[in-house]
Scaffold this motif. Structure first.
Motif, mmCIF file in Angstrom:
data_model
loop_
_atom_site.group_PDB
_atom_site.id
_atom_site.type_symbol
_atom_site.label_atom_id
_atom_site.label_comp_id
_atom_site.label_asym_id
_atom_site.label_seq_id
_atom_site.Cartn_x
_atom_site.Cartn_y
_atom_site.Cartn_z
ATOM 1 N N GLU A 346 -1.452 6.013 14.259
ATOM 2 C CA GLU A 346 -0.218 6.008 13.476
ATOM 3 C C GLU A 346 -0.195 7.148 12.469
ATOM 4 O O GLU A 346 0.847 7.783 12.242
ATOM 5 N N LEU A 347 -1.341 7.433 11.845
ATOM 6 C CA LEU A 347 -1.392 8.494 10.835
ATOM 7 C C LEU A 347 -1.287 9.879 11.456
ATOM 8 O O LEU A 347 -0.858 10.825 10.784
ATOM 9 N N GLU A 348 -1.682 10.022 12.706
ATOM 10 C CA GLU A 348 -1.465 11.305 13.384
ATOM 11 C C GLU A 348 0.021 11.583 13.544
ATOM 12 O O GLU A 348 0.460 12.722 13.496
ATOM 13 N N LYS A 349 0.822 10.510 13.716
ATOM 14 C CA LYS A 349 2.272 10.673 13.800
ATOM 15 C C LYS A 349 2.879 10.903 12.421
ATOM 16 O O LYS A 349 3.852 11.642 12.276
ATOM 17 N N ASP A 350 2.334 10.271 11.409
ATOM 18 C CA ASP A 350 2.883 10.347 10.049
ATOM 19 C C ASP A 350 1.740 10.526 9.050
ATOM 20 O O ASP A 350 1.326 9.577 8.381
ATOM 21 N N PRO A 351 1.175 11.733 8.936
ATOM 22 C CA PRO A 351 0.038 11.942 8.028
ATOM 23 C C PRO A 351 0.387 11.755 6.556
ATOM 24 O O PRO A 351 -0.489 11.543 5.730
ATOM 25 N N SER A 352 1.683 11.820 6.214
ATOM 26 C CA SER A 352 2.079 11.689 4.807
ATOM 27 C C SER A 352 1.757 10.314 4.242
ATOM 28 O O SER A 352 1.555 10.166 3.038
ATOM 29 N N LEU A 353 1.699 9.306 5.100
ATOM 30 C CA LEU A 353 1.462 7.950 4.615
ATOM 31 C C LEU A 353 0.090 7.808 3.980
ATOM 32 O O LEU A 353 -0.053 7.272 2.874
ATOM 33 N N GLY A 354 -0.952 8.294 4.670
ATOM 34 C CA GLY A 354 -2.296 8.204 4.113
ATOM 35 C C GLY A 354 -2.456 9.018 2.845
ATOM 36 O O GLY A 354 -3.132 8.584 1.895
ATOM 37 N N ILE A 355 -1.834 10.193 2.801
ATOM 38 C CA ILE A 355 -1.886 11.014 1.584
ATOM 39 C C ILE A 355 -1.206 10.278 0.431
ATOM 40 O O ILE A 355 -1.681 10.282 -0.704
ATOM 41 N N TYR A 356 -0.109 9.614 0.750
ATOM 42 C CA TYR A 356 0.584 8.822 -0.273
ATOM 43 C C TYR A 356 -0.324 7.721 -0.798
ATOM 44 O O TYR A 356 -0.344 7.442 -2.001
ATOM 45 N N TRP A 357 -1.101 7.083 0.075
ATOM 46 C CA TRP A 357 -2.012 6.038 -0.386
ATOM 47 C C TRP A 357 -3.021 6.596 -1.391
ATOM 48 O O TRP A 357 -3.272 5.978 -2.423
ATOM 49 N N PHE A 358 -3.587 7.759 -1.069
ATOM 50 C CA PHE A 358 -4.558 8.350 -1.992
ATOM 51 C C PHE A 358 -3.897 8.704 -3.327
ATOM 52 O O PHE A 358 -4.435 8.425 -4.395
ATOM 53 N N GLU A 359 -2.727 9.334 -3.250
ATOM 54 C CA GLU A 359 -2.064 9.779 -4.480
ATOM 55 C C GLU A 359 -1.535 8.613 -5.301
ATOM 56 O O GLU A 359 -1.349 8.732 -6.504
ATOM 57 N N ASN A 360 -1.292 7.488 -4.645
ATOM 58 C CA ASN A 360 -0.720 6.334 -5.333
ATOM 59 C C ASN A 360 -1.768 5.290 -5.675
ATOM 60 O O ASN A 360 -1.441 4.184 -6.095
ATOM 61 N N SER A 361 -3.051 5.613 -5.508
ATOM 62 C CA SER A 361 -4.109 4.657 -5.830
ATOM 63 C C SER A 361 -4.569 4.872 -7.260
ATOM 64 O O SER A 361 -4.326 5.922 -7.864
ATOM 65 N N THR A 362 -5.232 3.875 -7.800
ATOM 66 C CA THR A 362 -5.651 3.935 -9.196
ATOM 67 C C THR A 362 -7.015 4.598 -9.338
ATOM 68 O O THR A 362 -7.806 4.633 -8.393
ATOM 69 N N GLN A 363 -7.313 5.093 -10.515
ATOM 70 C CA GLN A 363 -8.617 5.675 -10.793
ATOM 71 C C GLN A 363 -9.633 4.573 -11.068
ATOM 72 O O GLN A 363 -9.268 3.476 -11.503
ATOM 73 N N PRO A 364 -10.916 4.833 -10.822
ATOM 74 C CA PRO A 364 -11.939 3.814 -11.057
ATOM 75 C C PRO A 364 -11.942 3.309 -12.497
ATOM 76 O O PRO A 364 -11.807 4.084 -13.447
ATOM 77 N N MET A 365 -12.049 1.989 -12.620
ATOM 78 C CA MET A 365 -12.175 1.326 -13.915
ATOM 79 C C MET A 365 -10.945 1.481 -14.787
ATOM 80 O O MET A 365 -11.007 1.299 -15.999
ATOM 81 N N LYS A 366 -9.791 1.827 -14.188
ATOM 82 C CA LYS A 366 -8.537 1.924 -14.915
ATOM 83 C C LYS A 366 -7.644 0.748 -14.558
ATOM 84 O O LYS A 366 -7.707 0.217 -13.451
ATOM 85 N N SER A 367 -6.832 0.333 -15.509
ATOM 86 C CA SER A 367 -5.913 -0.763 -15.253
ATOM 87 C C SER A 367 -4.976 -0.407 -14.109
ATOM 88 O O SER A 367 -4.549 0.737 -13.973
ATOM 89 N N GLN A 368 -4.651 -1.399 -13.293
ATOM 90 C CA GLN A 368 -3.842 -1.168 -12.116
ATOM 91 C C GLN A 368 -2.421 -1.684 -12.324
ATOM 92 O O GLN A 368 -2.204 -2.657 -13.039
ATOM 93 N N THR A 369 -1.471 -1.014 -11.679
ATOM 94 C CA THR A 369 -0.074 -1.424 -11.761
ATOM 95 C C THR A 369 0.303 -2.175 -10.482
ATOM 96 O O THR A 369 -0.408 -2.101 -9.477
ATOM 97 N N PRO A 370 1.430 -2.885 -10.482
ATOM 98 C CA PRO A 370 1.832 -3.632 -9.283
ATOM 99 C C PRO A 370 2.167 -2.750 -8.086
ATOM 100 O O PRO A 370 2.236 -3.253 -6.966
ATOM 101 N N TYR A 371 2.392 -1.441 -8.308
ATOM 102 C CA TYR A 371 2.851 -0.581 -7.220
ATOM 103 C C TYR A 371 1.762 0.340 -6.680
ATOM 104 O O TYR A 371 2.019 1.144 -5.792
ATOM 105 N N GLN A 372 0.541 0.250 -7.222
ATOM 106 C CA GLN A 372 -0.517 1.142 -6.772
ATOM 107 C C GLN A 372 -1.234 0.590 -5.538
ATOM 108 O O GLN A 372 -1.361 -0.625 -5.364
ATOM 109 N N PHE A 373 -1.703 1.507 -4.706
ATOM 110 C CA PHE A 373 -2.394 1.122 -3.479
ATOM 111 C C PHE A 373 -3.847 0.768 -3.784
ATOM 112 O O PHE A 373 -4.500 1.407 -4.605
#
Length: 416
Positions: A346-373
């Motif tokens: 699936e990611l070969e068809k739409d590589p932007s999705l996985g990049i979005y997951w990385f960019e939308n994930s939280t940093q270690p030991m930081k508070s998380q929001t309801p919209y972060q991966f």
């Protein structure tokens, strides 16, 4: 590949004009579009694989609105969204209320939004008389109704929408039947093309394969200060457009009804199921009031069950809307190895999705929001990054493997 609907370019003549313009980098202003002074440096951003800045985006939209629909369509400054996202609506109104007021009376306002954290351009088309906001995003997955609601609230407080005799509600939808990018640098060019086709009222028939020629055409148009002439649509294209309009209107009607149905369905689901007071994740501790507010929306968010365990709500059965990697894998296949294989396909068809997951994930030991991966484990993030290193090495620079959630953060700290 030439863009459908435009005359075939004389590329040699164009190359001569572009080369002559770019040969004078000391020339500060090439053209003026309203308050935007377009420089040689700005024009250069259309060459190659470069991100466009606010001057390029605004100037291109102003070019078409000025020549095609000067009394009907206005282009808002991209700094409006920057102010809203940074300072809030009230402070934005106190500073920018006067330029916003000048847009009153137009039929349509095009608002380019630069999402600073995501390094991504999206577009909002605000139809004042219809009290409707349509969001356009060249990435496949993200739901942009949240940004659309903030824009609608800003315009509502600025008294730009026409008053409604029956309802004050502004409808916010996202148009998903549009061309999409498959790289990480053409988003600015895509929203310029969205705006152009909205202004000239033409079906969007371009694609990622057309971007090199579109970039060159855009440079010529901005240097000359006039749009390129459009070819007449063929009879087949007109028939196709009619079918497309009918399908689009039907889909928009479904989206409007879906918003209402989701609110009612969500309220019924949780009316006797109060939110837990304690989350099992120490970095994610939303209050019951916050969860109650999120549950009446339509965007996917991380909810809590009765035991305080996280799950993605408003997923609508689509694994791409999930915000947890464990959920994604479980939905793709019961067998973990097969699930990863399905995910990679699936990611070969739409590589932007996985990049979005990385960019939308939280940093270690930081508070998380309801919209972060949530990657849920460092191993998941590392495996996904290895896939991108092999298949899409150019995109790895945008991936931070340290943004993988609190569990991965603990492992990194322990290893240190």
């Amino acid at each position: 590949m030439a863009v459908t609907g435009q005359r075939n370019p004389t590329t040699k003549d164009w190359d001569d004009v572009i080369s002559k313009t770019l040969a004078n980098p000391s020339e500060k202003v090439v053209q003026k579009y309203g308050e935007v002074h377009l420089s040689v440096r700005d024009i250069t951003l259309f060459k190659g694989k470069r991100w466009l800045n606010g001057e390029c985006v605004e100037a291109y939209m102003m070019l078409y609105s000025r020549f095609t629909a000067p009394q009907r369509i206005a282009v808002a400054s991209c700094y409006i969204w920057g102010s809203v996202s940074r300072d809030g609506i009230d402070r934005t109104l106190s500073r920018l209320g006067k330029p916003l007021g000048k847009m009153k009376g137009f039929k349509l306002i095009l608002v380019p939004l630069c999402l600073t954290e995501e390094k991504h351009w999206i577009l909002a088309a605000v139809y004042l008389s219809e009290r409707r906001v349509v969001m356009y995003d060249s990435m496949i997955e993200p739901d942009r109704k949240k940004e659309g609601r903030l824009i609608s609230e800003l315009f509502e407080k600025a008294s730009l929408f026409d008053p409604s005799p029956t309802s004050r509600q502004v409808i916010v939808i996202q148009d998903r039947a549009i061309p999409r990018q498959n790289n990480g640098y053409d988003c600015g060019v895509f929203i310029c093309q969205y705006a152009k086709h909205i202004i000239i009222d033409r079906r969007m028939r371009f694609s990622e394969a057309d971007m090199p020629m579109i970039r060159k055409e855009s440079m010529i148009e901005l240097i000359n200060g006039t749009p390129l002439p459009l070819a007449e649509e063929t009879f087949e294209e007109i028939l196709e457009d009619l079918r497309f309009v009918c399908e689009t209107k039907e889909e928009q009607g479904k989206q409007d009804c879906e918003c209402v149905d989701m609110v009612l369905e969500t309220e019924e689901r949780f009316v006797d199921d109060p939110a837990p007071t304690v989350s099992s994740n120490p970095l994610y501790q939303p209050s019951p009031d916050v969860l109650a507010m999120l549950r009446v929306g339509v965007e996917p968010f991380v909810d809590l069950d009765k035991q305080g365990q996280e799950f993605t709500n408003n997923m609508k059965g689509d694994w791409k809307r999930s915000l947890k990697m464990t959920e994604v894998l479980r939905l793709l296949h019961p067998n973990k190895d097969q699930a990863w294989q399905n995910l990679f396909k699936e990611l070969e068809k739409d590589p932007s999705l996985g990049i979005y997951w990385f960019e939308n994930s939280t940093q270690p030991m930081k508070s998380q929001t309801p919209y972060q991966f949530r990657f849920c484990s460092y191993r998941h993030a590392r495996k996904l990054k290895a896939f991108y290193q092999e298949k899409f090495p150019a995109s790895v620079a945008r991936i931070s493997i340290h943004q993988v959630g609190h569990r991965a953060g603990k492992r990194v700290k322990k290893n240190k």
